[in-house]
Design a protein around this motif. Sequence first.
Motif, PDB file in Angstrom:
ATOM      1  N   THR A 178     -10.287   1.800   7.855  1.00  0.00           N
ATOM      2  CA  THR A 178      -9.825   2.853   6.943  1.00  0.00           C
ATOM      3  C   THR A 178      -8.575   2.414   6.187  1.00  0.00           C
ATOM      4  OG1 THR A 178     -10.738   4.579   8.364  1.00  0.00           O
ATOM      5  CG2 THR A 178      -9.037   5.243   6.806  1.00  0.00           C
ATOM      6  N   ALA A 179      -7.662   1.739   6.878  1.00  0.00           N
ATOM      7  CA  ALA A 179      -6.453   1.237   6.217  1.00  0.00           C
ATOM      8  C   ALA A 179      -6.824   0.239   5.117  1.00  0.00           C
ATOM      9  CB  ALA A 179      -5.533   0.571   7.238  1.00  0.00           C
ATOM     10  N   ARG A 180      -7.797  -0.616   5.403  1.00  0.00           N
ATOM     11  CA  ARG A 180      -8.248  -1.581   4.398  1.00  0.00           C
ATOM     12  C   ARG A 180      -8.872  -0.870   3.204  1.00  0.00           C
ATOM     13  NH1 ARG A 180     -13.569  -4.363   5.887  1.00  0.00           N
ATOM     14  NH2 ARG A 180     -14.194  -2.313   5.104  1.00  0.00           N
ATOM     15  N   ASP A 181      -9.690   0.154   3.467  1.00  0.00           N
ATOM     16  CA  ASP A 181     -10.337   0.884   2.377  1.00  0.00           C
ATOM     17  C   ASP A 181      -9.309   1.579   1.488  1.00  0.00           C
ATOM     18  OD1 ASP A 181     -12.783   0.069   3.299  1.00  0.00           O
ATOM     19  OD2 ASP A 181     -13.262   1.959   4.319  1.00  0.00           O
ATOM     20  N   LEU A 182      -8.296   2.183   2.098  1.00  0.00           N
ATOM     21  CA  LEU A 182      -7.247   2.850   1.322  1.00  0.00           C
ATOM     22  C   LEU A 182      -6.440   1.845   0.509  1.00  0.00           C
ATOM     23  CD1 LEU A 182      -6.068   5.388   4.040  1.00  0.00           C
ATOM     24  CD2 LEU A 182      -6.975   6.013   1.782  1.00  0.00           C
ATOM     25  N   ALA A 183      -6.130   0.705   1.114  1.00  0.00           N
ATOM     26  CA  ALA A 183      -5.363  -0.325   0.418  1.00  0.00           C
ATOM     27  C   ALA A 183      -6.147  -0.867  -0.774  1.00  0.00           C
ATOM     28  CB  ALA A 183      -5.001  -1.454   1.376  1.00  0.00           C
ATOM     29  N   ARG A 184      -7.423  -1.113  -0.588  1.00  0.00           N
ATOM     30  CA  ARG A 184      -8.241  -1.634  -1.689  1.00  0.00           C
ATOM     31  C   ARG A 184      -8.434  -0.592  -2.778  1.00  0.00           C
ATOM     32  NH1 ARG A 184     -13.091  -5.116   1.303  1.00  0.00           N
ATOM     33  NH2 ARG A 184     -11.769  -6.877   1.944  1.00  0.00           N
ATOM     34  N   ARG A 185      -8.489   0.674  -2.389  1.00  0.00           N
ATOM     35  CA  ARG A 185      -8.668   1.743  -3.374  1.00  0.00           C
ATOM     36  C   ARG A 185      -7.442   1.902  -4.248  1.00  0.00           C
ATOM     37  NH1 ARG A 185      -8.259   4.776  -6.780  1.00  0.00           N
ATOM     38  NH2 ARG A 185      -9.056   6.911  -7.039  1.00  0.00           N
ATOM     39  N   TYR A 186      -6.231   1.817  -3.651  1.00  0.00           N
ATOM     40  CA  TYR A 186      -5.012   2.094  -4.411  1.00  0.00           C
ATOM     41  C   TYR A 186      -4.226   0.842  -4.814  1.00  0.00           C
ATOM     42  CZ  TYR A 186      -6.018   6.940  -3.779  1.00  0.00           C
ATOM     43  OH  TYR A 186      -6.639   8.160  -3.851  1.00  0.00           O
ATOM     44  N   ARG A 187      -4.503  -0.279  -4.192  1.00  0.00           N
ATOM     45  CA  ARG A 187      -4.004  -1.606  -4.587  1.00  0.00           C
ATOM     46  C   ARG A 187      -2.507  -1.847  -4.375  1.00  0.00           C
ATOM     47  NH1 ARG A 187      -7.703  -4.667  -7.601  1.00  0.00           N
ATOM     48  NH2 ARG A 187      -9.781  -3.888  -7.089  1.00  0.00           N
ATOM     49  N   SER A 188      -1.680  -0.813  -4.399  1.00  0.00           N
ATOM     50  CA  SER A 188      -0.237  -1.016  -4.232  1.00  0.00           C
ATOM     51  C   SER A 188       0.359   0.140  -3.435  1.00  0.00           C
ATOM     52  CB  SER A 188       0.470  -1.108  -5.594  1.00  0.00           C
ATOM     53  OG  SER A 188       0.476   0.153  -6.240  1.00  0.00           O
ATOM     54  N   ALA A 189       1.496  -0.134  -2.792  1.00  0.00           N
ATOM     55  CA  ALA A 189       2.183   0.911  -2.034  1.00  0.00           C
ATOM     56  C   ALA A 189       2.646   2.027  -2.966  1.00  0.00           C
ATOM     57  CB  ALA A 189       3.374   0.309  -1.285  1.00  0.00           C
ATOM     58  N   LYS A 190       3.018   1.670  -4.192  1.00  0.00           N
ATOM     59  CA  LYS A 190       3.485   2.666  -5.165  1.00  0.00           C
ATOM     60  C   LYS A 190       2.364   3.641  -5.507  1.00  0.00           C
ATOM     61  CE  LYS A 190       5.611   3.146  -9.721  1.00  0.00           C
ATOM     62  NZ  LYS A 190       6.128   2.412 -10.915  1.00  0.00           N
ATOM     63  N   ALA A 191       1.168   3.106  -5.788  1.00  0.00           N
ATOM     64  CA  ALA A 191       0.043   3.967  -6.145  1.00  0.00           C
ATOM     65  C   ALA A 191      -0.412   4.803  -4.954  1.00  0.00           C
ATOM     66  CB  ALA A 191      -1.109   3.115  -6.667  1.00  0.00           C
ATOM     67  N   LEU A 192      -0.434   4.191  -3.777  1.00  0.00           N
ATOM     68  CA  LEU A 192      -0.816   4.922  -2.571  1.00  0.00           C
ATOM     69  C   LEU A 192       0.181   6.034  -2.283  1.00  0.00           C
ATOM     70  CD1 LEU A 192      -2.646   5.213  -0.089  1.00  0.00           C
ATOM     71  CD2 LEU A 192      -1.219   3.515   1.074  1.00  0.00           C
ATOM     72  N   GLY A 193       1.474   5.725  -2.414  1.00  0.00           N
ATOM     73  CA  GLY A 193       2.513   6.719  -2.176  1.00  0.00           C
ATOM     74  C   GLY A 193       2.440   7.873  -3.164  1.00  0.00           C
ATOM     75  N   SER A 194       2.118   7.566  -4.410  1.00  0.00           N
ATOM     76  CA  SER A 194       1.994   8.609  -5.431  1.00  0.00           C
ATOM     77  C   SER A 194       0.866   9.577  -5.070  1.00  0.00           C
ATOM     78  CB  SER A 194       1.733   7.965  -6.794  1.00  0.00           C
ATOM     79  OG  SER A 194       1.582   8.948  -7.797  1.00  0.00           O
ATOM     80  N   MET A 195      -0.269   9.022  -4.628  1.00  0.00           N
ATOM     81  CA  MET A 195      -1.389   9.875  -4.224  1.00  0.00           C
ATOM     82  C   MET A 195      -0.999  10.741  -3.026  1.00  0.00           C
ATOM     83  SD  MET A 195      -3.815  10.238  -1.628  1.00  0.00           S
ATOM     84  CE  MET A 195      -4.034   8.618  -0.881  1.00  0.00           C
ATOM     85  N   LEU A 196      -0.316  10.145  -2.061  1.00  0.00           N
ATOM     86  CA  LEU A 196       0.047  10.892  -0.849  1.00  0.00           C
ATOM     87  C   LEU A 196       1.053  11.997  -1.149  1.00  0.00           C
ATOM     88  CD1 LEU A 196       0.220   7.955   1.718  1.00  0.00           C
ATOM     89  CD2 LEU A 196      -1.502   9.768   1.597  1.00  0.00           C
ATOM     90  N   ARG A 197       1.945  11.777  -2.087  1.00  0.00           N
ATOM     91  CA  ARG A 197       2.882  12.838  -2.477  1.00  0.00           C
ATOM     92  C   ARG A 197       2.124  14.024  -3.076  1.00  0.00           C
ATOM     93  NH1 ARG A 197       6.274   8.445  -3.593  1.00  0.00           N
ATOM     94  NH2 ARG A 197       5.477   8.234  -5.710  1.00  0.00           N
ATOM     95  N   ARG A 198       1.130  13.736  -3.924  1.00  0.00           N
ATOM     96  CA  ARG A 198       0.313  14.813  -4.499  1.00  0.00           C
ATOM     97  C   ARG A 198      -0.447  15.546  -3.391  1.00  0.00           C
ATOM     98  NH1 ARG A 198      -1.209  10.679  -7.982  1.00  0.00           N
ATOM     99  NH2 ARG A 198      -3.327  10.675  -7.133  1.00  0.00           N
TER     100      ARG A 198
END
Length: 243
Positions: free
Chosen positions: A71-91
Amino acid sequence: LGQTLVEAFFRDGLIESPADIFRLTEEQLVARKKDGRVWAAKLIAAIDARRQIALDRFLFSLGIRHVGEITARDLARRYRSAKALGSMLRRAVFLYHSIAPVIGEPERKYVLRRDKLLVGVIETAGVGPEVANALIGFCAEPHNRAVVFDLLREVTPLDVVHETRDSDVTGQTLVFTGSLETLSRDEAKAQAELLGARVAASVSAKTDLVIAGPGAGSKLKKATDLGIRVITEAEWAAIVAAS
């Protein structure tokens, strides 16, 4: 730096949180061993070498319930960067706090509505209500956020560089259904991603191709009803080999 040392450092007050590991100094460690100066220098060097970390490994290391390596790999590949992942999680956290039951709405209907919204925000194949609630619930907890932000002051999760090669399925959305006889689902998904395709969990009007093995049921029927191209596992193997 194994479990025994981490427990000893915690017991002796050298570390209280994960980020403290990266704030250790040689002077704090030299007295712990007979050849302390050499050992401490090597340990600090080894810790410093881990200040850059793969995004999926960073996410997995947080110990979030239901967020394993895949799951961690899938999320990382989906969002590509910590910045993009963090932005989604804030929303997602904002949504998590703002969802409220409608007056008179049954509890079950409210839960289903909330789960659908959370899964929709995360928008990652393989992430359903259970994982979505665990991930967003973790991020909604102020203490957890404080620990993660503190850790991010010391380490840098690397952007995902996911190489792909051109193929007949590049840019398409695929669904695997039924039993795969020559490879696992994870292997099949990795093959598809390498060929520039996206793997979805369910068949919809946006699906381009279905790979059906023995025992394929409702997904195969839906693909047939929608007129979506269906191929066998052997035909999929031929596509992979050709690319």
